[in-house]
Scaffold this active site. Structure first.
Site, PDB file in Angstrom:
ATOM      1  N   SER A  26       0.844  -1.189   0.000  1.00 29.68           N
ATOM      2  CA  SER A  26       0.000   0.000   0.000  1.00 29.68           C
ATOM      3  C   SER A  26       0.882   1.242   0.000  1.00 29.68           C
ATOM      4  CB  SER A  26      -0.919  -0.018   1.226  1.00 29.68           C
ATOM      5  OG  SER A  26      -1.920   0.966   1.121  1.00 29.68           O
ATOM      6  N   GLY A  27       0.270   2.398  -0.175  1.00 32.53           N
ATOM      7  CA  GLY A  27       1.006   3.648  -0.170  1.00 32.53           C
ATOM      8  C   GLY A  27       1.153   4.239  -1.561  1.00 32.53           C
ATOM      9  N   THR A  29       3.655   5.131  -3.532  1.00 30.17           N
ATOM     10  CA  THR A  29       4.561   4.553  -4.528  1.00 30.17           C
ATOM     11  C   THR A  29       4.007   3.244  -5.077  1.00 30.17           C
ATOM     12  OG1 THR A  29       6.417   5.566  -3.335  1.00 30.17           O
ATOM     13  CG2 THR A  29       6.959   3.936  -5.008  1.00 30.17           C
ATOM     14  N   ASP A  81       6.153  -3.457  -2.033  1.00 31.00           N
ATOM     15  CA  ASP A  81       5.581  -2.544  -1.050  1.00 31.00           C
ATOM     16  C   ASP A  81       6.442  -1.298  -0.946  1.00 31.00           C
ATOM     17  OD1 ASP A  81       3.803  -1.621   0.842  1.00 31.00           O
ATOM     18  OD2 ASP A  81       3.952  -3.374   2.146  1.00 31.00           O
ATOM     19  N   LYS A  94       7.236   1.034   8.587  1.00 28.14           N
ATOM     20  CA  LYS A  94       6.095   1.142   7.688  1.00 28.14           C
ATOM     21  C   LYS A  94       4.814   1.342   8.491  1.00 28.14           C
ATOM     22  CE  LYS A  94       5.689  -2.094   4.679  1.00 28.14           C
ATOM     23  NZ  LYS A  94       5.049  -1.089   3.776  1.00 28.14           N
ATOM     24  N   GLY A  95       3.758   1.660   7.765  1.00 30.04           N
ATOM     25  CA  GLY A  95       2.457   1.768   8.417  1.00 30.04           C
ATOM     26  C   GLY A  95       1.863   3.147   8.428  1.00 30.04           C
ATOM     27  N   GLY A  97       0.248   4.521   6.199  1.00 32.93           N
ATOM     28  CA  GLY A  97      -1.088   4.451   5.613  1.00 32.93           C
ATOM     29  C   GLY A  97      -2.064   3.619   6.421  1.00 32.93           C
ATOM     30  N   GLU A 103       0.002  -5.662   5.269  1.00 35.78           N
ATOM     31  CA  GLU A 103       1.236  -5.590   4.491  1.00 35.78           C
ATOM     32  C   GLU A 103       2.225  -6.651   4.960  1.00 35.78           C
ATOM     33  OE1 GLU A 103       1.261  -0.805   3.410  1.00 35.78           O
ATOM     34  OE2 GLU A 103       2.333  -1.545   5.163  1.00 35.78           O
ATOM     35  N   LYS A 121      13.520   8.356   1.596  1.00 32.99           N
ATOM     36  CA  LYS A 121      13.171   7.342   2.595  1.00 32.99           C
ATOM     37  C   LYS A 121      14.387   6.653   3.201  1.00 32.99           C
ATOM     38  CE  LYS A 121       8.962   8.351   1.762  1.00 32.99           C
ATOM     39  NZ  LYS A 121       7.963   7.456   1.187  1.00 32.99           N
TER      40      LYS A 121
END
EC number: 5.3.1.6
Length: 228
Positions: A26-27, A29, A81, A94-95, A97, A103, A121
């Site tokens: 997700s996200g 990109t 991802d 991560k997370g 979103g 994920e 990043k």
């Protein structure tokens, strides 16, 4: 920044071959990656995908990608991802979103995890971005207190005036631990707490990061050093 996301997405799409079963995280990109795959699907690319979030699933379907149920037996060929932070050793935070649990499930169901990102990043240490922790809503204040006893400052993620609700009907605490010197220890301690479902630390999961910068595409593996 959008151009860098497009560059990373196009580079990652080169890994996808006809007939593959893949995982989609997700996200922003990953969403760009899905759009690139959709363009290839219109040209005849035939793939099946498991989506880690409802947003990803909806976009993939709109782009003509065939979505399948979570695999019960066979492994996905590869999962793709994004990440909020990438530290040396391909340690990920991560997370942002709110889809961290799904994920992580999709990543674990794949033979390998490839991360798509732009150069912003890359970090020396995780922790500038608050650590998302998915929790059970019941008794959330007590869970937050337990996390803060480990040295963090926990804030309940909001959508307007209401708590953010994950696809799993859980809530998210965004936890500021400062620089995370020992991600493995922190993940273990937080994950053990009653009320915690999962943390946004993805450790020993990614095999490669495809990072776009103004100088081009960089393929980073776990043992590689990189300049931040």
């Amino acid at each position: 920044m959008d151009q860098l996301k497009r560059m990373a997405a196009e580079a990652a799409a080169e890994y996808v071959k006809d007939g593959m079963k893949i995982g989609l995280g997700s996200g922003s990109t990953v969403f760009e990656f899905v759009r690139v795959l959709g363009e290839k699907a219109k040209e005849g690319l035939n793939i099946q995908a498991v989506a880690a979030s409802r947003k990803t699933e909806a976009l993939a379907k709109a782009c003509g990608i065939h979505i399948i149920d979570f695999p019960t037996m066979e492994k996905l060929e590869v999962a793709f991802d994004g990440a909020d932070e990438i530290a040396p050793g391909l340690m990920l935070l991560k997370g942002g979103g709110g889809s961290l649990l799904r994920e992580k499930l999709v990543a674990a169901a794949a033979k390998r995890l490839v991360v798509l990102a732009d150069e912003s990043k890359l970090v020396e240490e995780l922790g500038a971005f608050k650590l998302p922790v998915e929790i059970i809503p019941f008794g959330w204040e007590t869970t937050a207190m337990r996390i803060e006893a480990l040295g963090g400052v926990a804030s309940l993620r909001q959508t307007g005036k209401s708590p953010f609700v994950s696809d799993n009907h859980n809530w998210i605490l965004d936890c500021d631990f400062g620089n995370i010197r020992d991600p493995y220890s922190l993940h273990e301690k937080v994950k053990k707490l009653v009320g915690v479902v999962e943390t946004g630390l993805f450790l020993d999961m990614a095999c490669e990061a495809i990072v776009a910068s103004k100088n081009g595409i960089h393929h980073i593996t776990k043992g590689d050093e990189f300049n931040v």
